[in-house]
Design a protein around this motif. Structure first.
Motif, PDB file in Angstrom:
ATOM      1  N   VAL A 191       0.860  -1.189   0.000  1.00 52.93           N
ATOM      2  CA  VAL A 191       0.000   0.000   0.000  1.00 52.93           C
ATOM      3  C   VAL A 191       0.895   1.238   0.000  1.00 52.93           C
ATOM      4  O   VAL A 191       1.855   1.304   0.777  1.00 52.93           O
ATOM      5  CB  VAL A 191      -0.933   0.045   1.237  1.00 52.93           C
ATOM      6  N   TYR A 192       0.585   2.154  -0.874  1.00 51.05           N
ATOM      7  CA  TYR A 192       1.345   3.410  -0.944  1.00 51.05           C
ATOM      8  C   TYR A 192       0.392   4.583  -0.768  1.00 51.05           C
ATOM      9  O   TYR A 192      -0.713   4.560  -1.308  1.00 51.05           O
ATOM     10  CB  TYR A 192       2.024   3.562  -2.310  1.00 51.05           C
ATOM     11  N   LEU A 193       0.848   5.559  -0.021  1.00 52.25           N
ATOM     12  CA  LEU A 193       0.090   6.804   0.068  1.00 52.25           C
ATOM     13  C   LEU A 193       0.995   7.874  -0.554  1.00 52.25           C
ATOM     14  O   LEU A 193       2.120   8.080  -0.093  1.00 52.25           O
ATOM     15  CB  LEU A 193      -0.246   7.134   1.521  1.00 52.25           C
ATOM     16  N   VAL A 194       0.501   8.499  -1.609  1.00 51.32           N
ATOM     17  CA  VAL A 194       1.374   9.373  -2.402  1.00 51.32           C
ATOM     18  C   VAL A 194       0.762  10.766  -2.563  1.00 51.32           C
ATOM     19  O   VAL A 194      -0.447  10.887  -2.828  1.00 51.32           O
ATOM     20  CB  VAL A 194       1.589   8.751  -3.816  1.00 51.32           C
ATOM     21  N   GLN A 195       1.597  11.777  -2.404  1.00 52.29           N
ATOM     22  CA  GLN A 195       1.136  13.149  -2.630  1.00 52.29           C
ATOM     23  C   GLN A 195       0.774  13.274  -4.110  1.00 52.29           C
ATOM     24  O   GLN A 195       1.580  12.898  -4.975  1.00 52.29           O
ATOM     25  CB  GLN A 195       2.250  14.141  -2.266  1.00 52.29           C
ATOM     26  N   ARG A 196      -0.403  13.758  -4.371  1.00 52.37           N
ATOM     27  CA  ARG A 196      -0.971  13.653  -5.711  1.00 52.37           C
ATOM     28  C   ARG A 196      -0.166  14.346  -6.819  1.00 52.37           C
ATOM     29  O   ARG A 196       0.102  13.760  -7.856  1.00 52.37           O
ATOM     30  CB  ARG A 196      -2.392  14.223  -5.663  1.00 52.37           C
ATOM     31  N   GLU A 197       0.232  15.570  -6.603  1.00 52.03           N
ATOM     32  CA  GLU A 197       0.884  16.304  -7.692  1.00 52.03           C
ATOM     33  C   GLU A 197       2.377  16.020  -7.793  1.00 52.03           C
ATOM     34  O   GLU A 197       2.903  15.820  -8.880  1.00 52.03           O
ATOM     35  CB  GLU A 197       0.652  17.804  -7.513  1.00 52.03           C
ATOM     36  N   SER A 198       3.041  15.992  -6.645  1.00 51.84           N
ATOM     37  CA  SER A 198       4.503  15.823  -6.691  1.00 51.84           C
ATOM     38  C   SER A 198       4.923  14.378  -6.851  1.00 51.84           C
ATOM     39  O   SER A 198       6.030  14.097  -7.315  1.00 51.84           O
ATOM     40  CB  SER A 198       5.123  16.385  -5.405  1.00 51.84           C
ATOM     41  N   GLY A 199       4.075  13.441  -6.427  1.00 49.54           N
ATOM     42  CA  GLY A 199       4.451  12.034  -6.474  1.00 49.54           C
ATOM     43  C   GLY A 199       5.349  11.646  -5.310  1.00 49.54           C
ATOM     44  O   GLY A 199       5.939  10.565  -5.304  1.00 49.54           O
ATOM     45  N   LEU A 200       5.471  12.539  -4.312  1.00 47.53           N
ATOM     46  CA  LEU A 200       6.308  12.219  -3.149  1.00 47.53           C
ATOM     47  C   LEU A 200       5.575  11.229  -2.248  1.00 47.53           C
ATOM     48  O   LEU A 200       4.361  11.328  -2.062  1.00 47.53           O
ATOM     49  CB  LEU A 200       6.647  13.490  -2.360  1.00 47.53           C
ATOM     50  N   LEU A 201       6.327  10.287  -1.700  1.00 45.54           N
ATOM     51  CA  LEU A 201       5.735   9.236  -0.872  1.00 45.54           C
ATOM     52  C   LEU A 201       5.407   9.782   0.513  1.00 45.54           C
ATOM     53  O   LEU A 201       6.261  10.340   1.199  1.00 45.54           O
ATOM     54  CB  LEU A 201       6.726   8.069  -0.760  1.00 45.54           C
ATOM     55  N   LEU A 202       4.125   9.577   0.916  1.00 47.50           N
ATOM     56  CA  LEU A 202       3.709  10.028   2.245  1.00 47.50           C
ATOM     57  C   LEU A 202       3.786   8.892   3.256  1.00 47.50           C
ATOM     58  O   LEU A 202       3.829   9.113   4.462  1.00 47.50           O
ATOM     59  CB  LEU A 202       2.273  10.564   2.188  1.00 47.50           C
ATOM     60  N   GLY A 203       3.753   7.669   2.749  1.00 47.30           N
ATOM     61  CA  GLY A 203       3.840   6.503   3.627  1.00 47.30           C
ATOM     62  C   GLY A 203       3.623   5.252   2.821  1.00 47.30           C
ATOM     63  O   GLY A 203       3.029   5.302   1.733  1.00 47.30           O
ATOM     64  N   SER A 204       4.141   4.125   3.327  1.00 43.77           N
ATOM     65  CA  SER A 204       3.960   2.886   2.571  1.00 43.77           C
ATOM     66  C   SER A 204       3.989   1.675   3.484  1.00 43.77           C
ATOM     67  O   SER A 204       4.504   1.744   4.612  1.00 43.77           O
ATOM     68  CB  SER A 204       5.066   2.752   1.521  1.00 43.77           C
ATOM     69  N   TYR A 205       3.416   0.606   2.968  1.00 50.29           N
ATOM     70  CA  TYR A 205       3.461  -0.668   3.684  1.00 50.29           C
ATOM     71  C   TYR A 205       3.670  -1.754   2.643  1.00 50.29           C
ATOM     72  O   TYR A 205       3.038  -1.737   1.571  1.00 50.29           O
ATOM     73  CB  TYR A 205       2.147  -0.918   4.449  1.00 50.29           C
ATOM     74  N   ALA A 206       4.589  -2.687   2.897  1.00 51.46           N
ATOM     75  CA  ALA A 206       4.798  -3.812   1.974  1.00 51.46           C
ATOM     76  C   ALA A 206       5.046  -5.072   2.778  1.00 51.46           C
ATOM     77  O   ALA A 206       5.767  -5.036   3.779  1.00 51.46           O
ATOM     78  CB  ALA A 206       5.990  -3.534   1.067  1.00 51.46           C
ATOM     79  N   LYS A 207       4.394  -6.165   2.371  1.00 55.97           N
ATOM     80  CA  LYS A 207       4.585  -7.436   3.076  1.00 55.97           C
ATOM     81  C   LYS A 207       6.038  -7.874   2.965  1.00 55.97           C
ATOM     82  O   LYS A 207       6.607  -8.404   3.888  1.00 55.97           O
ATOM     83  CB  LYS A 207       3.668  -8.507   2.473  1.00 55.97           C
ATOM     84  N   GLU A 208       6.598  -7.672   1.766  1.00 51.31           N
ATOM     85  CA  GLU A 208       8.018  -7.979   1.578  1.00 51.31           C
ATOM     86  C   GLU A 208       8.712  -6.706   1.108  1.00 51.31           C
ATOM     87  O   GLU A 208       8.189  -6.018   0.226  1.00 51.31           O
ATOM     88  CB  GLU A 208       8.186  -9.043   0.488  1.00 51.31           C
ATOM     89  N   LYS A 209       9.857  -6.439   1.698  1.00 52.87           N
ATOM     90  CA  LYS A 209      10.586  -5.213   1.343  1.00 52.87           C
ATOM     91  C   LYS A 209      11.030  -5.318  -0.119  1.00 52.87           C
ATOM     92  O   LYS A 209      11.649  -6.298  -0.529  1.00 52.87           O
ATOM     93  CB  LYS A 209      11.811  -5.085   2.262  1.00 52.87           C
ATOM     94  N   ASN A 210      10.675  -4.322  -0.915  1.00 53.74           N
ATOM     95  CA  ASN A 210      11.088  -4.377  -2.323  1.00 53.74           C
ATOM     96  C   ASN A 210      12.016  -3.203  -2.655  1.00 53.74           C
ATOM     97  O   ASN A 210      12.626  -2.639  -1.757  1.00 53.74           O
ATOM     98  CB  ASN A 210       9.860  -4.393  -3.229  1.00 53.74           C
ATOM     99  N   THR A 211      12.082  -2.882  -3.947  1.00 51.53           N
ATOM    100  CA  THR A 211      12.948  -1.772  -4.370  1.00 51.53           C
ATOM    101  C   THR A 211      12.475  -0.441  -3.764  1.00 51.53           C
ATOM    102  O   THR A 211      11.420  -0.385  -3.136  1.00 51.53           O
ATOM    103  CB  THR A 211      12.936  -1.641  -5.896  1.00 51.53           C
ATOM    104  N   ASP A 212      13.226   0.583  -3.989  1.00 52.25           N
ATOM    105  CA  ASP A 212      12.961   1.876  -3.370  1.00 52.25           C
ATOM    106  C   ASP A 212      11.508   2.339  -3.542  1.00 52.25           C
ATOM    107  O   ASP A 212      11.038   2.554  -4.660  1.00 52.25           O
ATOM    108  CB  ASP A 212      13.912   2.907  -3.977  1.00 52.25           C
ATOM    109  N   GLN A 213      10.819   2.449  -2.424  1.00 52.35           N
ATOM    110  CA  GLN A 213       9.395   2.792  -2.489  1.00 52.35           C
ATOM    111  C   GLN A 213       9.147   4.244  -2.906  1.00 52.35           C
ATOM    112  O   GLN A 213       8.112   4.547  -3.484  1.00 52.35           O
ATOM    113  CB  GLN A 213       8.733   2.456  -1.148  1.00 52.35           C
ATOM    114  N   ASP A 214      10.126   5.123  -2.615  1.00 58.89           N
ATOM    115  CA  ASP A 214      10.008   6.522  -3.073  1.00 58.89           C
ATOM    116  C   ASP A 214       9.981   6.566  -4.594  1.00 58.89           C
ATOM    117  O   ASP A 214       9.212   7.320  -5.200  1.00 58.89           O
ATOM    118  CB  ASP A 214      11.203   7.349  -2.585  1.00 58.89           C
ATOM    119  N   VAL A 215      10.845   5.749  -5.204  1.00 58.35           N
ATOM    120  CA  VAL A 215      10.925   5.726  -6.675  1.00 58.35           C
ATOM    121  C   VAL A 215       9.630   5.125  -7.254  1.00 58.35           C
ATOM    122  O   VAL A 215       9.104   5.625  -8.254  1.00 58.35           O
ATOM    123  CB  VAL A 215      12.175   4.942  -7.145  1.00 58.35           C
TER     124      VAL A 215
END
Lengths: 280, 161
Positions: A155-179
């Motif tokens: 689950v990702y929560l993302v700022q709508r216009e900038s695309g900046l990550l506001l928060g995330s959750y992943a069952k398995e850690k993957n690649t850079d969630q900001d990207v």
């Protein structure tokens, strides 16, 4: 007759030669004329040639495989191997559509079958069943969802216009969630711009069995990556849960994205989605 | 730590992706591969004013900036407009492009950067600077790495401050 006699002039010699030709070749000339006449007359020619052609065709019909089979097989096989990519490109879209149509039709039949069976068997007039029939998910939705349970992976929560990550959750850690958040926003922006849909939002990205649901709110959006089949009522349920999460955990002012804010939201997302059941 | 979005824009082939790769991965590729759509990368920058998580959007080059989807510029804190010092056509629209970028995002800081510095002499750079009516913030070379760190560090410091 002496053609080389010195007493005859060249004209007389030619005349004598022609007379000789007449005597020797008259029969051949008549035959030649008859053949020419036959060749020029379509009916006559057809009468002579047709039986031969018919005979040859009949022979080919009987013996085509033995006579030409190997050569044709070689040509076709060579052509097919040379144009494999073109053939795949040509056939695949058609095949894909046919398979999709078939699966959709089969699912529809299955859905209708389940509905009919359940309607026949169950007591439709009990207050409990009456309530669930009108306000709950359909019977087919319940059975289908049990066949292929939906599961939330990220689950990702993302700022709508900038695309900046506001928060995330992943069952398995993957690649850079900001990207990932940035790329999702870029895809969203591209799709919304490319198809010129005004204020409309991209709501889903799907590849194979993996779906990313995008739930859009005015200043941010949720991206939920999941597998499995999701019914309309489950989708609605998920949207409601996301809204509730946002009301409880996302501050009004998110203009300045910093690690304190993202850590707080990420912790809340993990708490909320670690044991999340979409059907509840 | 703050997070900010920065956009690299400009005409095609000016070296946006090369600057992106040099800054994020410290790599340089001589081969030219055109960017399709957008490429997003992240770099944590330690500035005297505090740390910054810089989200950099390397967008596909366009001859004129009004051809770039407007939504890419939304929510951005900084724009780096890049041109190629060895190709006059890449800074021919500089005035119009900057005016357009300012009109769509009034609060954003815009930096003008002349890249491929290694392809021209100092004298040529001086002439070029005189020819361009607007000041160029920095001349860089993604190939040699000259001024690349400085460009992003200065920008990050400004954004955090």
């Amino acid at each position: 007759m002496n053609l080389s006699s010195s007493s005859t002039s060249p004209e007389e010699e030619a005349q004598l030669l022609e007379q000789l030709r007449q005597v020797l070749l008259s029969e051949d000339r008549e035959e030649l004329e008859a053949i020419r006449a036959m060749l020029e007359d379509e009916a006559q020619l057809s009468e002579k040639v047709s039986p031969i052609i018919r005979q040859h065709l009949a022979f080919l019909k009987e013996n085509f495989r033995e006579e030409y089979g190997i050569i044709i097989e070689e040509i076709v096989s060579k052509k097919l191997s040379e144009s494999q990519d073109e053939i795949v490109n040509m056939i695949f879209p058609k095949l894909n559509t046919i398979i999709k149509k078939f699966i959709t039709a089969q699912f529809q039949i299955l859905k209708e079958g389940i509905d009919t069976q359940i309607k026949t068997v169950q007591n439709r007039f009990s207050p409990k069943n009456l309530f669930s029939r009108f306000f709950g998910p359909s019977d087919s939705d319940i059975v289908l969802s049990q066949l292929d349970n939906p599961e939330v992976h990220e689950v990702y929560l993302v700022q709508r216009e900038s695309g900046l990550l506001l928060g995330s959750y992943a069952k398995e850690k993957n690649t850079d969630q900001d990207v990932i958040a940035g790329m999702l926003t870029a895809i969203k922006s591209f799709a919304e711009d490319a198809f010129n849909r005004g204020k409309e939002d991209l709501e889903m990205i799907q590849y194979e069995n993996y779906k990313i649901f995008l739930h859009n709110l005015p200043s941010y959006y949720f991206a939920v990556a999941m597998t499995g089949s999701i019914s309309t009522s489950e989708k609605e349920n998920l949207s409601n849960k996301l809204i509730t999460f946002a009301q409880e955990n996302v501050p009004f002012d998110i203009a300045n994205v910093n690690s304190t804010l993202t850590n707080r939201i990420s912790t809340a997302l993990a708490k909320y989605f670690a044991h999340f059941n979409i059907q509840e | 730590m703050l997070s900010k979005k920065v956009i690299l824009t400009g005409s095609f082939g000016v070296g946006k992706t090369s600057l992106f790769e040099r800054f994020i991965n410290n790599k340089f590729e001589n081969k030219y591969l055109t960017t399709i759509g957008v490429k997003v990368g992240k770099k944590l920058v330690n500035t005297p004013n505090g740390d910054l998580s810089m989200m950099i959007w390397d967008i596909a080059g366009e001859v004129a900036q009004n051809k770039v989807p407007t939504s890419y510029f939304l929510g951005t804190s900084g724009i780096i407009y890049i041109f190629d010092v060895s190709r006059p056509s890449t800074y021919g629209n500089l005035v119009e492009d900057l005016a357009y970028l300012k009109s769509i995002n009034k609060l954003t800081t815009i930096k003008v950067v002349g890249n491929k510095k290694d392809l021209v002499t100092e004298a040529e750079l001086k002439t070029l600077q005189e020819k361009i009516s607007l000041p160029v913030n920095l001349f860089t070379s993604a190939k040699t790495g000259e001024n690349v760190e400085k460009l992003f560090l200065d920008f990050a410091t400004e954004m955090v401050g």
